[in-house]
Design an enzyme around this catalytic site. Sequence first.
Site, PDB file in Angstrom:
ATOM      1  N   ASP A 127     -16.729  48.021 -93.453  1.00 28.25           N
ATOM      2  CA  ASP A 127     -18.001  48.410 -92.844  1.00 28.25           C
ATOM      3  C   ASP A 127     -17.728  49.445 -91.773  1.00 28.25           C
ATOM      4  OD1 ASP A 127     -20.765  48.260 -92.678  1.00 28.25           O
ATOM      5  OD2 ASP A 127     -20.695  46.851 -91.017  1.00 28.25           O
ATOM      6  N   HIS A 134     -27.179  54.912 -83.974  1.00 26.41           N
ATOM      7  CA  HIS A 134     -26.850  53.492 -83.859  1.00 26.41           C
ATOM      8  C   HIS A 134     -25.682  53.282 -82.911  1.00 26.41           C
ATOM      9  CE1 HIS A 134     -25.949  49.346 -84.752  1.00 26.41           C
ATOM     10  NE2 HIS A 134     -24.774  49.662 -85.244  1.00 26.41           N
ATOM     11  N   ARG A 143     -22.941  48.251 -73.150  1.00 28.32           N
ATOM     12  CA  ARG A 143     -22.091  48.732 -72.057  1.00 28.32           C
ATOM     13  C   ARG A 143     -22.850  49.448 -70.954  1.00 28.32           C
ATOM     14  NH1 ARG A 143     -19.128  49.780 -76.757  1.00 28.32           N
ATOM     15  NH2 ARG A 143     -19.892  51.940 -76.849  1.00 28.32           N
ATOM     16  N   GLU A 200     -28.870  44.698 -90.842  1.00 33.57           N
ATOM     17  CA  GLU A 200     -28.372  46.057 -90.665  1.00 33.57           C
ATOM     18  C   GLU A 200     -28.718  46.840 -91.925  1.00 33.57           C
ATOM     19  OE1 GLU A 200     -24.729  45.732 -87.462  1.00 33.57           O
ATOM     20  OE2 GLU A 200     -24.213  46.026 -89.574  1.00 33.57           O
ATOM     21  N   GLU A 202     -28.155  49.572 -94.288  1.00 30.33           N
ATOM     22  CA  GLU A 202     -26.990  50.404 -94.574  1.00 30.33           C
ATOM     23  C   GLU A 202     -27.052  50.981 -95.978  1.00 30.33           C
ATOM     24  OE1 GLU A 202     -23.138  49.040 -93.491  1.00 30.33           O
ATOM     25  OE2 GLU A 202     -23.860  47.584 -92.009  1.00 30.33           O
ATOM     26  N   ASP A 234     -25.965  44.229 -94.025  1.00 30.16           N
ATOM     27  CA  ASP A 234     -24.857  43.469 -93.444  1.00 30.16           C
ATOM     28  C   ASP A 234     -25.431  42.544 -92.369  1.00 30.16           C
ATOM     29  OD1 ASP A 234     -22.151  42.790 -93.319  1.00 30.16           O
ATOM     30  OD2 ASP A 234     -21.829  44.083 -91.590  1.00 30.16           O
ATOM     31  N   ARG A 238     -25.593  38.377 -83.671  1.00 35.49           N
ATOM     32  CA  ARG A 238     -25.281  39.175 -82.489  1.00 35.49           C
ATOM     33  C   ARG A 238     -24.701  38.351 -81.345  1.00 35.49           C
ATOM     34  NH1 ARG A 238     -24.958  44.000 -84.860  1.00 35.49           N
ATOM     35  NH2 ARG A 238     -26.931  44.671 -85.789  1.00 35.49           N
ATOM     36  N   GLN A 241     -21.170  37.648 -82.227  1.00 37.71           N
ATOM     37  CA  GLN A 241     -20.443  38.905 -82.132  1.00 37.71           C
ATOM     38  C   GLN A 241     -20.130  39.271 -80.682  1.00 37.71           C
ATOM     39  OE1 GLN A 241     -22.571  42.166 -83.893  1.00 37.71           O
ATOM     40  NE2 GLN A 241     -20.934  43.649 -83.574  1.00 37.71           N
ATOM     41  N   LYS A 254     -19.952  38.576 -88.786  1.00 37.86           N
ATOM     42  CA  LYS A 254     -20.329  39.421 -89.914  1.00 37.86           C
ATOM     43  C   LYS A 254     -19.659  38.982 -91.209  1.00 37.86           C
ATOM     44  CE  LYS A 254     -21.336  43.623 -87.266  1.00 37.86           C
ATOM     45  NZ  LYS A 254     -22.541  44.107 -87.931  1.00 37.86           N
ATOM     46  N   THR A 258     -23.125  39.514 -96.830  1.00 33.32           N
ATOM     47  CA  THR A 258     -23.501  40.915 -96.933  1.00 33.32           C
ATOM     48  C   THR A 258     -24.217  41.079 -98.267  1.00 33.32           C
ATOM     49  OG1 THR A 258     -21.585  41.647 -95.645  1.00 33.32           O
ATOM     50  CG2 THR A 258     -22.667  43.297 -97.026  1.00 33.32           C
ATOM     51  N   THR A 351     -25.032  50.630 -89.695  1.00 31.20           N
ATOM     52  CA  THR A 351     -26.471  50.706 -89.479  1.00 31.20           C
ATOM     53  C   THR A 351     -26.943  52.156 -89.377  1.00 31.20           C
ATOM     54  OG1 THR A 351     -26.388  48.613 -88.299  1.00 31.20           O
ATOM     55  CG2 THR A 351     -28.358  49.948 -87.995  1.00 31.20           C
ATOM     56  N   GLU A 365     -31.375  46.844 -81.918  1.00 29.59           N
ATOM     57  CA  GLU A 365     -31.852  48.106 -81.361  1.00 29.59           C
ATOM     58  C   GLU A 365     -33.366  48.091 -81.166  1.00 29.59           C
ATOM     59  OE1 GLU A 365     -29.949  51.795 -83.061  1.00 29.59           O
ATOM     60  OE2 GLU A 365     -29.201  50.295 -84.479  1.00 29.59           O
TER      61      GLU A 365
END
Length: 424
Positions: A127, A134, A143, A200, A202, A234, A238, A241, A254, A258, A351, A365
């Site tokens: 992935d 994204h 962050r 996600e 994708e 996927d 969160r 993660q 993850k 999928t 994503t 998001e």
Amino acid sequence: MNRSWVTGADRPGCDFPLANLPYGVFSTPGTAARCGVAIGDCVLDLAALGAAGLIPGQGCGFDESALNRFMAAGPQVWEGVRNRLTTLLALDGAGDLRNQPALCAQVLHPLSAVTMHLPIRVAGYTDFFAGRQHALNSGTILRGPGAGLTPNWPHMPIAYNGRASTVVVSGTPVRRPLGQTAPDPAAGPVLGPSQRLDIEVEFGALVALPTELGQTLTVAEAWEHLFGFVLLNDWSARDIQRWEGQPLGPFQSKAFATSISPWVVTRAALEPFRRPAPERDNPLLPYLHEEADYFFDLTLEAHLTPAGAAQASRIVQTNTRHLSYSAPQLLAHHALCGCRMQTGDLLGSGTISGPERPNFGCLMEQTWGGRDPVTLEQGGTRMFLEDGDSVTLTGWGEADGQRIGFGRCEGTILPAPARIGRGH
């Protein structure tokens, strides 16, 4: 525009006109899974068509439950089969099939009457993180402002190796995962079901031609190693993660599921939608340079249907043109270190997010990390997925009055296991 004599192939909005001819694996009641092609409202049985001598099927493995043997046969074989199928199915083509009603009944099955299976034996799953918006959004959420993109992101496609064993075909239910999370890191972790289950949106690329250990590929060579493309969701936990991700990245968050679409749309079908690379933050190193247009202009959407709801709500509309690295760039970078690539390797784009909130390809998001709820069209809101929610991905391109589509990639969330161990 080529027309077909098969029911539904010329209907406006049909995903599977004659110009598409995507490959998949299907079964009918009481029969084994084998390879087929979608055309209009039907599936064309390639194993039966080959047995009747109407297509060059020797060595293609059309009677097998995966497309791997056919993919490994290479571009000349793919082109020959596609050309022959086009001739057989075109309204003004050869009547070898159309003029045999009994054979038509044997080899054409209504899409509504078949069961679709995973189209390939997945050898490996990687992935990537190929969408700039994204990467910027998720980095900012995690962050803070000014720290969205990591220094390496503008220079190479970042990725992690996922789990081939949990790649499933559309329609397979997805069980909410258990895992460690840390709502209050100072208090230590807790064990329980993920509370921040996400999607996600994708685009997946399928590797057809293998490489040897130590072999590298140019981007142009990598393009020739790719067979086709699928929709890919996927599913992501969160909260798991966030706790497990440092320092090595995603693991259990993850690894639980999928989903991919059952139909593989080929490079040939997507030719009208090829586009040049987007503007970049900086020049890429020479091994990632592209000598042709390897990006696509394809619309992707995600719809969410709560349990018992009468209608779905569109929660994402985005486009593959928002990717910053193309599929052959992903493959060329993957092989750069000498990694052996195999027939059936699956490369996820990561994503795909556009510039505005409705274009963001995941709930993390869209809700900006769980801060702003998404309003559903039929009422109610979502921060993240709830048990019973069904999510359906669709994708298509429009050219010359025809829609080249991927069908549906969907899954429904089941409750987490009630206990750890067997018998849950």
